[in-house]
Design a protein around this motif. Structure first.
Motif, PDB file in Angstrom:
ATOM      1  N   ARG A  74       0.865  -1.193   0.000  1.00 21.78           N
ATOM      2  CA  ARG A  74       0.000   0.000   0.000  1.00 21.78           C
ATOM      3  C   ARG A  74       0.894   1.233   0.000  1.00 21.78           C
ATOM      4  O   ARG A  74       1.953   1.220   0.598  1.00 21.78           O
ATOM      5  CB  ARG A  74      -0.854   0.035   1.260  1.00 21.78           C
ATOM      6  N   THR A  75       0.411   2.256  -0.640  1.00 25.57           N
ATOM      7  CA  THR A  75       1.229   3.463  -0.683  1.00 25.57           C
ATOM      8  C   THR A  75       0.624   4.562   0.177  1.00 25.57           C
ATOM      9  O   THR A  75      -0.588   4.643   0.326  1.00 25.57           O
ATOM     10  CB  THR A  75       1.400   3.968  -2.126  1.00 25.57           C
ATOM     11  N   GLN A  76       1.498   5.377   0.748  1.00 32.80           N
ATOM     12  CA  GLN A  76       0.981   6.530   1.478  1.00 32.80           C
ATOM     13  C   GLN A  76       1.053   7.787   0.604  1.00 32.80           C
ATOM     14  O   GLN A  76       0.672   8.868   1.029  1.00 32.80           O
ATOM     15  CB  GLN A  76       1.731   6.746   2.786  1.00 32.80           C
ATOM     16  N   ALA A  89       6.079  17.149  -0.231  1.00 29.59           N
ATOM     17  CA  ALA A  89       5.818  18.496   0.305  1.00 29.59           C
ATOM     18  C   ALA A  89       4.599  18.474   1.233  1.00 29.59           C
ATOM     19  O   ALA A  89       4.573  19.150   2.265  1.00 29.59           O
ATOM     20  CB  ALA A  89       5.596  19.476  -0.842  1.00 29.59           C
ATOM     21  N   MET A  90       3.622  17.661   0.852  1.00 31.39           N
ATOM     22  CA  MET A  90       2.422  17.512   1.702  1.00 31.39           C
ATOM     23  C   MET A  90       2.828  16.946   3.069  1.00 31.39           C
ATOM     24  O   MET A  90       2.405  17.446   4.115  1.00 31.39           O
ATOM     25  CB  MET A  90       1.439  16.578   1.003  1.00 31.39           C
ATOM     26  N   LEU A  91       3.655  15.895   3.051  1.00 33.60           N
ATOM     27  CA  LEU A  91       4.075  15.280   4.315  1.00 33.60           C
ATOM     28  C   LEU A  91       4.954  16.234   5.128  1.00 33.60           C
ATOM     29  O   LEU A  91       4.890  16.257   6.351  1.00 33.60           O
ATOM     30  CB  LEU A  91       4.812  13.963   4.036  1.00 33.60           C
ATOM     31  N   TRP A 132       0.005  10.271  -2.486  1.00 33.82           N
ATOM     32  CA  TRP A 132      -1.268  10.614  -3.122  1.00 33.82           C
ATOM     33  C   TRP A 132      -1.181  10.127  -4.565  1.00 33.82           C
ATOM     34  O   TRP A 132      -0.314  10.567  -5.332  1.00 33.82           O
ATOM     35  CB  TRP A 132      -1.531  12.109  -3.002  1.00 33.82           C
ATOM     36  N   TRP A 133      -2.064   9.227  -4.900  1.00 34.64           N
ATOM     37  CA  TRP A 133      -2.004   8.428  -6.113  1.00 34.64           C
ATOM     38  C   TRP A 133      -1.959   9.273  -7.387  1.00 34.64           C
ATOM     39  O   TRP A 133      -1.379   8.881  -8.381  1.00 34.64           O
ATOM     40  CB  TRP A 133      -3.242   7.524  -6.115  1.00 34.64           C
ATOM     41  N   ASP A 134      -2.579  10.448  -7.343  1.00 35.25           N
ATOM     42  CA  ASP A 134      -2.738  11.235  -8.558  1.00 35.25           C
ATOM     43  C   ASP A 134      -1.908  12.515  -8.530  1.00 35.25           C
ATOM     44  O   ASP A 134      -2.152  13.429  -9.313  1.00 35.25           O
ATOM     45  CB  ASP A 134      -4.225  11.579  -8.751  1.00 35.25           C
ATOM     46  N   LEU A 135      -0.942  12.589  -7.606  1.00 33.48           N
ATOM     47  CA  LEU A 135      -0.060  13.765  -7.540  1.00 33.48           C
ATOM     48  C   LEU A 135       1.382  13.310  -7.759  1.00 33.48           C
ATOM     49  O   LEU A 135       1.743  12.196  -7.376  1.00 33.48           O
ATOM     50  CB  LEU A 135      -0.135  14.430  -6.160  1.00 33.48           C
ATOM     51  N   ILE A 166       2.436  18.392   6.800  1.00 33.12           N
ATOM     52  CA  ILE A 166       1.639  17.651   7.786  1.00 33.12           C
ATOM     53  C   ILE A 166       2.476  17.379   9.036  1.00 33.12           C
ATOM     54  O   ILE A 166       2.005  17.512  10.161  1.00 33.12           O
ATOM     55  CB  ILE A 166       1.109  16.328   7.177  1.00 33.12           C
ATOM     56  N   ARG A 205       0.738   6.382  -9.797  1.00 36.22           N
ATOM     57  CA  ARG A 205       0.014   5.510 -10.728  1.00 36.22           C
ATOM     58  C   ARG A 205       0.838   5.223 -11.979  1.00 36.22           C
ATOM     59  O   ARG A 205       0.558   4.272 -12.706  1.00 36.22           O
ATOM     60  CB  ARG A 205      -1.349   6.089 -11.091  1.00 36.22           C
ATOM     61  N   ARG A 239       3.558  10.595 -11.131  1.00 32.63           N
ATOM     62  CA  ARG A 239       2.532  10.188 -10.177  1.00 32.63           C
ATOM     63  C   ARG A 239       2.743   8.713  -9.839  1.00 32.63           C
ATOM     64  O   ARG A 239       3.176   7.946 -10.710  1.00 32.63           O
ATOM     65  CB  ARG A 239       1.140  10.348 -10.790  1.00 32.63           C
ATOM     66  N   ASP A 284       7.980   5.603  -1.232  1.00 34.07           N
ATOM     67  CA  ASP A 284       7.312   5.384   0.052  1.00 34.07           C
ATOM     68  C   ASP A 284       8.312   5.341   1.204  1.00 34.07           C
ATOM     69  O   ASP A 284       8.047   5.845   2.297  1.00 34.07           O
ATOM     70  CB  ASP A 284       6.507   4.078   0.016  1.00 34.07           C
ATOM     71  N   GLU A 307       5.128  16.324  -4.828  1.00 34.16           N
ATOM     72  CA  GLU A 307       4.001  17.008  -4.174  1.00 34.16           C
ATOM     73  C   GLU A 307       3.609  16.264  -2.893  1.00 34.16           C
ATOM     74  O   GLU A 307       3.271  16.879  -1.886  1.00 34.16           O
ATOM     75  CB  GLU A 307       2.790  17.075  -5.112  1.00 34.16           C
TER      76      GLU A 307
END
Lengths: 268, 329
Positions: free
Chosen positions: B108-110, B122-124, B112-115, B127, B157, B155, B168, B119
């Protein structure tokens, strides 16, 4: 400052999905333009033979219908395509990461919803301005009606957020929510007056919908906008919206608490 | 022993679910009177991991490894027992716990599948509220170790499995956690990427002093990275100790396969147990005897082929499960 930065970063996620992919952005714009045009054509044609129906004249009905189409865009981009709905995360097991970050899943979910809504609102505002300039939508019935439209629209969106969030959290138990989501989507369109204004339905249907949470998301603000509900009568509707917000907020809080305690991660 | 970085004491996890009966009539009956099913996934699991150690948590599918990791990382609430990570109960304060740990669940990935992955990083960063300078420094280091810069604009995906898991791993370490949980991080990878990830994991314990719990089915990985293993079977710990001790206690001994030039076994070589075609098999349990044999063989000029085998870890695990099952009966 870092709190704000964190919130802004999370909130803009869904908008990025569209903005970073010009094809998707152009497709969303073209779809909305086509929907508005067809809606405008349909309601003008329906009113060709009659001056008024169910208390709405042609101008009111067309404005209502076009605004209802814009309303569909208010909820922001479709996250299904990006594999980023709660249902998809629970089904794939990646929901596990929501519990490995220094932010509660409830707050993360809320920030995402606020961001989606703000992005949708930006779309709706720009499109509204274009529709006004082209004469597809009339002005609010009065300044007071315009202000009450804004207030009830905001409260209505909060009601809708809680409803959809509850459907999302229900996935922690049901794993899939296609059925519930389909029912809520149909109910939120039908009882909200998004398909056909509620004024065209029989009295018993209007009586039922007046006590359901869906009406407050669309029918009430749009009826105030076009002048079908007088500003003096708005108090009762605002009260119903407030009651629904309190009830649904409590329900959502309890649901998240249960979900956090009993999360099960699919697939080992 | 000082304070443990990770401690599990009598951990237990019970799942409750409903079971559907087969057929249409069964489905209708299940609607009216659902059958409740209770599954004990983890039962009385205890072990500790000192700071800076890499512990391999091993066991067959469904043994309870992942459930144990999810309790230790604070995702699942234990049904019984106690977990402590860096001195805190993980599920009681998940937010504080999140800052102390990193985790990769290989399937499983943490991200964002479509970014683009950058990105997601940077989100992490935002957060976890990592300051910009530290973020840049860590990202540079991780990019160097995992060779990310060639694909981090893509991305997830669009990435291969190896690229995605490397991203990851970076995502799990951006906030510099002292403790890492790796649940089958190399599953499905090709040999080259697997080796790169193994080296990365080794670096994190040896050079960075991070405490790691690793679950894997790859025994070469275990031999390479772990000096201590915990074996779990049917939710219970069946072995907790050093890898060398495990091999000694449960191993079946050494084997040497030899092919001689003139297809005849010279006399005086110890441990011959069989012959298959031109291949002769020598075996024993005494490592000194194995060394004597190898020395004697290397001095000869009629040896065409020689293969020395230690115990295969998978065989050893199977031996542990068999012996424990026999002991329980």
């Amino acid at each position: 400052m870092s709190e704000l930065r964190q919130a802004a970063r999370i909130a803009r996620t869904s908008a990025l999905y569209e903005v970073l992919q010009p094809g998707r952005l152009a497709g969303a714009g073209a779809q909305l333009a086509l929907q508005i045009f067809l809606t405008w054509c349909l309601w003008r044609a329906l009113y060709d033979a009659v001056a008024a129906s169910s208390g709405l004249d042609q101008g009111q009905a067309v404005s209502y219908a076009v605004l209802a189409t814009l309303y569909g865009r208010l909820r922001g981009p479709d996250r299904d395509v990006a594999g980023d709905t709660v249902r998809q995360h629970i089904w794939s097991g990646s929901i596990v990461y929501w519990y490995l970050r220094p932010i509660t899943p409830r707050r993360y979910h809320w920030l995402r919803a606020v961001g989606d809504q703000a992005y949708g609102l930006a779309w709706a505002a720009v499109t509204y301005a274009v529709c006004r300039a082209l004469g597809l939508v009339g002005a609010p019935a009065s300044a007071e009606a315009g202000a009450l439209f804004g207030l009830t629209l905001l409260l209505g969106q909060i009601v809708l957020y809680y409803l959809l969030a509850l459907v999302d959290v229900a996935c922690f138990w049901t794993l899939r929510n296609f059925g519930v989501l389909a029912i809520v989507r149909l109910a939120s369109s039908l009882f909200a007056g998004a398909i056909v204004p509620l004024w065209f339905f029989p009295g018993w249907f209007q009586a039922i919908s007046s006590w359901l949470p869906f009406e407050s998301s669309l029918h009430v603000p749009l009826s105030l906008y076009v002048g079908r509900i007088a500003p003096a009568d708005a108090g009762r509707y605002v009260l119903v919206q407030a009651i629904w917000i309190v009830l649904l907020a409590v329900a959502l809080r309890l649901a998240w608490r249960r979900a956090d305690q009993q999360i099960v991660v699919q697939g080992g | 022993m000082g304070e443990l970085a990770i401690e599990a004491v009598g951990l237990r996890k019970v799942f409750h679910s409903t079971s559907r009966r087969p057929g249409f009539a069964g489905a209708l009956r299940s609607l009216v009177a659902p059958q409740r099913v209770t599954t004990v996934a983890v039962d009385d699991v205890s072990f500790g991991v000192p700071p800076g150690e890499l512990l391999a948590l091993l066991g067959p599918n469904g043994a309870g490894k992942s459930t144990t990791i999810k309790m230790l990382s604070g995702v699942l609430v234990p049904s019984g027992g106690r977990a402590r990570v860096a001195g805190h109960v993980p599920h009681l304060d998940r937010q504080a716990n999140a800052r102390r740990i990193g985790a990769v669940f290989g399937q499983r990935t943490q991200l964002w599948w479509d970014l683009p992955a950058l990105e997601s990083f940077a989100m992490l960063r935002d957060i976890f509220k990592v300051d910009e300078a530290a973020y840049r420094r860590r990202l540079d280091e991780l990019a160097g170790l995992l060779e990310l810069s060639g694909f981090w604009q893509q991305r997830p995906r669009q990435m291969s499995l190896g690229q995605r898991v490397r991203c990851d791993l970076a995502a799990a370490l951006l906030h510099d956690p002292p403790i890492i949980f790796l649940d089958e991080p190399t599953i499905g990878m090709d040999a080259v990427v697997k080796e790169q990830v193994r080296e990365f994991i080794r670096y994190q314990t040896a050079e960075r002093g991070r405490t790691i719990i690793l679950t894997t089915h790859d025994m070469a990985e275990v031999s390479r990275l772990a000096s201590r293993v915990v074996l779990i079977n049917e939710g219970r710990v069946v072995y907790d100790g050093g890898l060398a001790e495990l091999q000694k206690e449960y191993g079946s001994g050494w084997k040497v396969r030899v092919t001689f030039a003139r297809d005849a076994v010279p006399s005086g070589l110890p441990g011959l147990v069989g012959t298959v075609g031109a291949e002769h098999l020598f075996a024993g349990t005494d490592p000194v005897a194995q060394r004597h044999l190898l020395r004697a063989l290397l001095d000869r000029d009629d040896v065409e082929d020689l293969q020395a085998h230690g115990d295969d870890l998978e065989d050893i695990m199977a031996a542990v499960y068999r012996k424990r099952a026999a002991a329980d009966r």
